[in-house]
Enzyme design. Structure first.
Site, mmCIF file in Angstrom:
data_model
loop_
_atom_site.group_PDB
_atom_site.id
_atom_site.type_symbol
_atom_site.label_atom_id
_atom_site.label_comp_id
_atom_site.label_asym_id
_atom_site.label_seq_id
_atom_site.Cartn_x
_atom_site.Cartn_y
_atom_site.Cartn_z
ATOM 1 C CB SER A 244 -0.946 -0.029 1.198
ATOM 2 O OG SER A 244 -1.917 0.973 1.065
ATOM 3 C CG ASN A 245 -0.297 4.724 -1.292
ATOM 4 O OD1 ASN A 245 -0.927 5.527 -0.620
ATOM 5 N ND2 ASN A 245 -0.824 4.113 -2.351
ATOM 6 N NE ARG A 246 5.932 6.668 3.936
ATOM 7 C CZ ARG A 246 6.359 5.842 4.879
ATOM 8 N NH1 ARG A 246 5.603 5.629 5.939
ATOM 9 N NH2 ARG A 246 7.514 5.236 4.776
ATOM 10 C CB SER A 247 -2.722 8.081 0.341
ATOM 11 O OG SER A 247 -3.941 8.780 0.326
ATOM 12 C CB ALA A 311 -2.265 7.355 -3.188
#
Ligand code: CTP
Length: 432
Positions: A244-247, A311
Site C-alpha cells: 500500500s502507500n502512505r495516503s 493514491a
C-alpha cells in the site's frame, strides 16, 4: 471536564438538536448529550413518543438544561412546538439512536411525530446514528433506506459490531457517544468558516435562524453529481500481507465534503481509512486498485465530473496466495503486474465532463504534472510536492499549485479543508 472540552473544540457554541427514537440505545443519548454540553454546544432534545419508554424526558431535560419536546403542542398549556423553528434553530440535527422505523419514515417522508416533521423541514445538516438488531440492520429495506437517505445528504454514523440487546452478536449497536461527538466535530471543522457563529443572547430563542452551515440540498453545485476517489489502495500479497502507500485520504475526504456542502451529489470511492464519511456524501468502500477502478467507472457513468485524489497502486501482485506465504532461507521475488489507470480511462471517455487530477511529486514537479495533465486528459491538475514542508501524507495542511492548459496558480500553505474549498471554487467556475 477539561479533557472533554478540548476533545471536540469545533462543537463549542454550536446548536445541536438531538433527536431520540425508541431504541434501547436511548440510554446512550444521556452520555452523548452530556458530552456535547461539556464541549460547549447548546443542546435541545426532541423525542419520539416511544423514546420516552426508554429514557425519561426528565433525565434529558436535566442534562440538556432545556425542556424536552415530544408532542406538537404542550399538553399543559397548549403552546405550539414549531418544527420549522426547531429546524431553523439548529446548526445540526443529530438523531441518535435512529431506529429502523424512524429511518424508514424519514425515507418515505412520513410526518407522524414532531421529530419527523422537524426532519422534513430541517435546513441544517442531518446526522443519524442507527441502532437496531443485526438482522433489521442487514435487511435490504433498511439498507436501501440508508442509501437513499445518504444520497439525499443525510450523514450516517455507522453502527458498530458487538453484543446487541437481543443477545445476538453482530452489526447494529449504536456508535459510542465519543465517536458521534468526534463525527460532529469533524463535520463542523470541515464547514466553511470553521468558527461557531457569534450569537448575541437574544438569538437564544427558537425561531431565530442563526447562521447554520448550509445543508447539502442547497448550493451552487445543486443538481451536479461528482465522483471523488480518495485514500490508498491496498493490494494483497497473501491473506496477511499487502502493498500500500502512505495516503490517509484526508484531502479527498475534504474535497468530497466541500462539494457536498455546495449542493453536489457526491460518490466518494474510498480506500481503507479511519476517516468519518463527510456529511451528505455517499461512500463506496473499496480495497484494491481493481475494485477502485470498477467503482469509479460505475459512478462516473452518471456523473458530471470526477476528482481523482486517490493514491492508486500502479502495481499489484500478479498472483495472490490463498495461504500465508512461509519463509525459507532464500530470497523471495514478487512479480507485480500493472494496474489499470482509472484517471486515464475516465479521461479518454469524459466528453464534456470535468476531470480533476492530482500529482504528488518529489522531483521535476512542473514537467511531471504537465505530462499527467495531458496524458490523462485532466481539465486541471493539483500538484503537491513532498519537498514542501506541511504538504503530503497524514498532515492537515497542503501546499498546492493548480496547473491547466492556460497556466499555473500557486497557492500558499493552508489547511486541506481550505485547499478543498479552492478546488471546489475552481470546479464551480469551470462549470459556469
Ligand atoms: N491515478 C488513477 N489510477 C491509477 C493511477 C493514478 O486514477 N491507477 C490518478 C491519481 O488519482 C491522480 C493521477 O492519476 O489523480 C496521478 O497519479 P500519480 O500516481 O501521481 O501518477 P501516475 O500516473 O501513477 O504516474 P507516476 O507513478 O509515474 O508518477
Amino acid at each position: 471536564m477539561q479533557t472533554e472540552r478540548t476533545a471536540y473544540p469545533a462543537l463549542r457554541g454550536r446548536r445541536i438538536l438531538l433527536g431520540i427514537t425508541g431504541s434501547i440505545a436511548a440510554y446512550k443519548a444521556a452520555a452523548l448529550c452530556r458530552l456535547l454540553k461539556t464541549a460547549g454546544a447548546e443542546v435541545r432534545v426532541v423525542m419520539t413518543p416511544l423514546a420516552k419508554q426508554f429514557i425519561t424526558p426528565l433525565t434529558m431535560a436535566t442534562l440538556s438544561k432545556n425542556p424536552i419536546l415530544v408532542e406538537f403542542f404542550d399538553p399543559e398549556n397548549g403552546a405550539w412546538h414549531s418544527h420549522v423553528s426547531l429546524g431553523e434553530w439548529a446548526d445540526c440535527f443529530l438523531i441518535a439512536p435512529a431506529t429502523a422505523n424512524t429511518l424508514a419514515k424519514m425515507c418515505a417522508g412520513i410526518a407522524d411525530n414532531l421529530l419527523l416533521t422537524t426532519y422534513l423541514s430541517a435546513r441544517c445538516p442531518v446526522v443519524v446514528a442507527p441502532a437496531m438488531d443485526l438482522d433489521m440492520y442487514a435487511h435490504a429495506a433498511t439498507q436501501e433506506n440508508l442509501q437513499a437517505l445518504a444520497r439525499r445528504g443525510v450523514a450516517i454514523v455507522e453502527p458498530a459490531e458487538g453484543e446487541l440487546a437481543s443477545g445476538l452478536v453482530g452489526k447494529g449497536r449504536m456508535a459510542e457517544p465519543e465517536e458521534i461527538a468526534a463525527f460532529l466535530h469533524t463535520l463542523f471543522s470541515q464547514a466553511p468558516g470553521n468558527d461557531a457563529p457569534e450569537r448575541n443572547p437574544s438569538e437564544g430563542s427558537l425561531g431565530n435562524s442563526g447562521s447554520a452551515p448550509h445543508a447539502s440540498s442547497a448550493g451552487p453545485l445543486l443538481g451536479k453529481r461528482f465522483v471523488v476517489t480518495a485514500g490508498a489502495t491496498v493490494e494483497a500479497i497473501d491473506p496477511v500481507r499487502f502493498i500500500s502507500n502512505r495516503s490517509t485520504g484526508k484531502m479527498g475526504y475534504a474535497i468530497a465534503g466541500e462539494l457536498a456542502r455546495r449542493g453536489a451529489a457526491v460518490v466518494l470511492v474510498s480506500g481503507p481509512t479511519a476517516l468519518p464519511t463527510p456529511a451528505g456524501v455517499e461512500r463506496r468502500d473499496v480495497v484494491s486498485a481493481d475494485e477502485m477502478f470498477d467503482a469509479a467507472v460505475d459512478a462516473f457513468a452518471e456523473a458530471d465530473g470526477a476528482v481523482m485524489c486517490a493514491a492508486v497502486a500502479d502495481y499489484t501482485p500478479a498472483e495472490v496466495s490463498d495461504v500465508k506465504i512461509k519463509k525459507d532461507n532464500g530470497e523471495l521475488t514478487l512479480t507485480l503486474r500493472r494496474t489499470r489507470d482509472i484517471a486515464a480511462h475516465l479521461g479518454a471517455r469524459k466528453g464534456s465532463r470535468l476531470l480533476v487530477g492530482f500529482a504528488l511529486e518529489t522531483d521535476h514537479e512542473q514537467s511531471n504534472a504537465e505530462a499527467k495533465l495531458a496524458r490523462k486528459n485532466f481539465d486541471f491538475i493539483v500538484l503537491n510536492s513532498l519537498r514542501d514542508a506541511g504538504a503530503g501524507f497524514g498532515v492537515d495542511t497542503n501546499k498546492v499549485t493548480f496547473i491547466d492548459r492556460g497556466g499555473r496558480q500557486e497557492l500558499p500553505l493552508m489547511a486541506k479543508t481550505e485547499v478543498a474549498a479552492h478546488i471546489a471554487q475552481k470546479i464551480e467556475s469551470l462549470l459556469k
